[in-house]
Design an enzyme around this catalytic site. Structure first.
Site, PDB file in Angstrom:
ATOM      1  CG  ASP A   1     -74.703 -23.655 -56.534  1.00  0.00           C
ATOM      2  OD1 ASP A   1     -75.191 -22.509 -56.505  1.00  0.00           O
ATOM      3  OD2 ASP A   1     -73.515 -23.891 -56.246  1.00  0.00           O
TER       4      ASP A   1
ATOM      5  CG  ASP B   1     -65.182 -15.331 -57.932  1.00  0.00           C
ATOM      6  OD1 ASP B   1     -66.204 -15.185 -57.248  1.00  0.00           O
ATOM      7  OD2 ASP B   1     -64.820 -16.425 -58.389  1.00  0.00           O
TER       8      ASP B   1
ATOM      9  CG  ASP C   1     -68.614 -15.122 -61.148  1.00  0.00           C
ATOM     10  OD1 ASP C   1     -67.500 -15.013 -61.682  1.00  0.00           O
ATOM     11  OD2 ASP C   1     -68.847 -15.907 -60.210  1.00  0.00           O
TER      12      ASP C   1
END
Ligand code: ATP
Ligand code: MG
Length: 481
Positions: free
Chosen positions: A182, A71, A73
């Protein structure tokens, strides 16, 4: 030159502050042709209205690795309210993490506003367990930061007693946003203004060395959000990277905290872990780290109860990965069947030997499994039901010749049940004849078909004609008295 130093701010991770490394267009391989057209449109519109607009996260990582991103983002300095006003196809979603979904014809592009670590005077603690899925509170209305004008607003940042982040809506700069991500390899950005790549930490060098390294102190980052441990395992397995040794040690020591994450998030993450072609290495890492035992204690015990069990499940997951590589990603029920099917079938057999009819024994085994599983990971009921149906279908597929095969093919669970039959034939070497029969039947190849069933339909059982009884007046009288 990169200037770096460390600070430990109150309640936050050890954050590495450094001047970002900017790689101009000619110094990297990302071309706009590789970027999803709707994501590109979104970036251009934000830029044209004077906002900063970056591609962020996994898509930049994957484009640099020459992999196809799952995807795209977008991150921006436009607030959710401003994004909503700019795009008619926008819906704001999420309470824990407020973001904009832009709905295009057949896809959604996620646009998030740059986040910052919470200012210390705004960190709110919540002693109940909002967001963990256990003992949920009724939902409060999400409120956008810039639209809050009264004192009774919900906190923008919320942590629980153990430091887990429950709400994360404090907006910040691009750099602050990157440092809250992260892993270093997920903190890269692609700037639509000059087509440069920006590295705020050590993402590019970690990408080169194929290392998974959290941004900041791994202990703090895994405590803030235990799902990051699963994400570390996922990226290591799917990208063939190594989890940095000190991080791995901390991950192993914190693995027992994974059930603190919200059960619905854990289910989503489970699908990503096992459905996308790296289920086999994922199992090893989850097992080795203690994550598997923490999430599924009963299953983990079964797995190690007999050396044969581990081999069985490993081979089954290898077949699942092969399915993915051949272009047919396994459905959630099929992945659950591949992982848990052998243990459920064994449990069913034990009950069946105790005298319980097979169907009932399977229903009971599945019900107990769902009850244990759903304590930590929410499997939607319909998915659990399809798992049960896949297993319940097996005896009908094994039966040779089958009864009314054409009718069986039209049942909704047939394709998944066949895929499971194939998995078990390949892993356990069982029911190969049945598999061959069904393959021939489905390819409509009469030469391979057993002679008595070559007309596409097993002979139906002959029905006896029922004779209508003549009314017996004597009997009728007897019955009514
Ligand atoms: P993929 O889409 O290939 O599964 P991804 O890294 O893009 O991998 P997403 O879930 O799409 O994963 O998340 C997009 C980005 O958001 C990540 O790259 C990361 O920067 C950030 N992110 C996602 N989850 C977390 C988290 N739990 N903690 C911190 N940052 C996160
Ligand atoms: Mg992604």
């Amino acid at each position: 030159m990169i200037i770096s130093f460390f600070v430990r701010s109150a309640g936050c991770a050890m954050i590495r502050l450094m001047q970002p490394l900017i790689i101009p267009r000619k110094g990297h391989s990302i071309s706009r042709k590789q970027v999803n057209p709707n994501a590109l449109r979104t970036l251009y519109r934000l830029r044209d209205y004077g906002f900063i607009a970056y591609l962020v996260g996994g898509c930049v990582r994957d484009l640099l690795l020459k992999r196809t991103p799952t995807d795209f983002d977008v991150a921006t300095n436009a607030t959710p309210g401003q994004i909503k006003r700019l795009f008619r196809n926008c819906r704001l979603v999420g309470r824990r993490f407020r973001l904009a979904h832009l709905h295009f014809k057949d896809e959604i592009i996620e646009v998030s506003t740059f986040r910052a670590a919470a200012p210390t005077d705004e960190v709110d603690t919540d002693t109940d367990t909002e967001g963990t899925g256990h003992g949920k509170k009724p939902p409060r209305h999400p409120v956008e930061a810039e639209e809050v004008g009264h004192s009774k607003r919900p906190p923008r940042h919320l942590i629980d007693d153990d430091g887990m982040v429950l709400r994360d809506n404090v907006f910040g700069t691009p750099e602050e946003d990157a440092l809250r991500r992260d892993f270093t390899i997920n903190a890269l950005a692609y700037n639509i203004l000059d087509y440069s790549v920006i590295d705020y930490s050590t993402g590019l060098s970690d990408l080169k060395q194929r290392i998974i390294r959290p941004i900041g102190d791994p202990f703090v980052r895994f405590t803030e959000d235990p799902v990051r441990m699963l994400r570390a395992v996922r990226f290591a397995a799917s990208h063939n990277f190594v989890i940095e040794p000190a991080t791995w040690e901390i991950l192993c020591s914190l693995s027992s905290t994974i059930p603190r994450a919200a059960p619905a998030r854990l289910y989503e993450e489970m699908l990503k872990l096992f459905q996308y072609g790296s289920a086999r290495p994922v199992l090893s890492l989850m097992d080795g780290s203690g994550l598997l035992a923490a999430l599924f204690p009963g299953f983990s015990q079964w797995l190690h109860g007999d050396s044969h069990h581990l081999t069985l499940v490993q081979t089954s997951l290898e077949c699942l990965d092969e399915l993915y590589r051949s272009g047919t990603p396994p459905s959630p029920p099929l992945f659950l069947a591949a992982l848990f099917g052998p243990s459920l079938e064994e449990e069913t057999l034990v009950r069946h030997r105790d005298g319980i009819p097979r169907q009932q024994a399977l229903d009971a085994a599945c019900a107990i499994f769902m009850e244990e599983f759903c304590k930590t990971v929410t499997i939607p009921a319909r998915v659990g039901d399809r798992l049960r149906r896949i297993l319940a279908f097996q005896p009908s597929l094994h039966r040779m010749p089958p009864r009314r095969p054409a009718a069986m093919v039209s049942r909704p669970e047939f394709a998944e049940a066949m895929a499971y039959l194939r998995l078990s034939a390949e892993t356990r070497g069982e029911n190969r004849t049945a598999l061959e029969w069904w393959d021939a039947f489905l390819s409509d190849d009469p030469s391979v078909m057993p002679p008595e069933t070559s007309n596409n339909e097993a002979p139906a059982k002959r029905r006896r004609k029922r004779r209508r009884r003549r009314p017996n007046s004597v009997q009728a009288v007897v019955d009514t008295t």
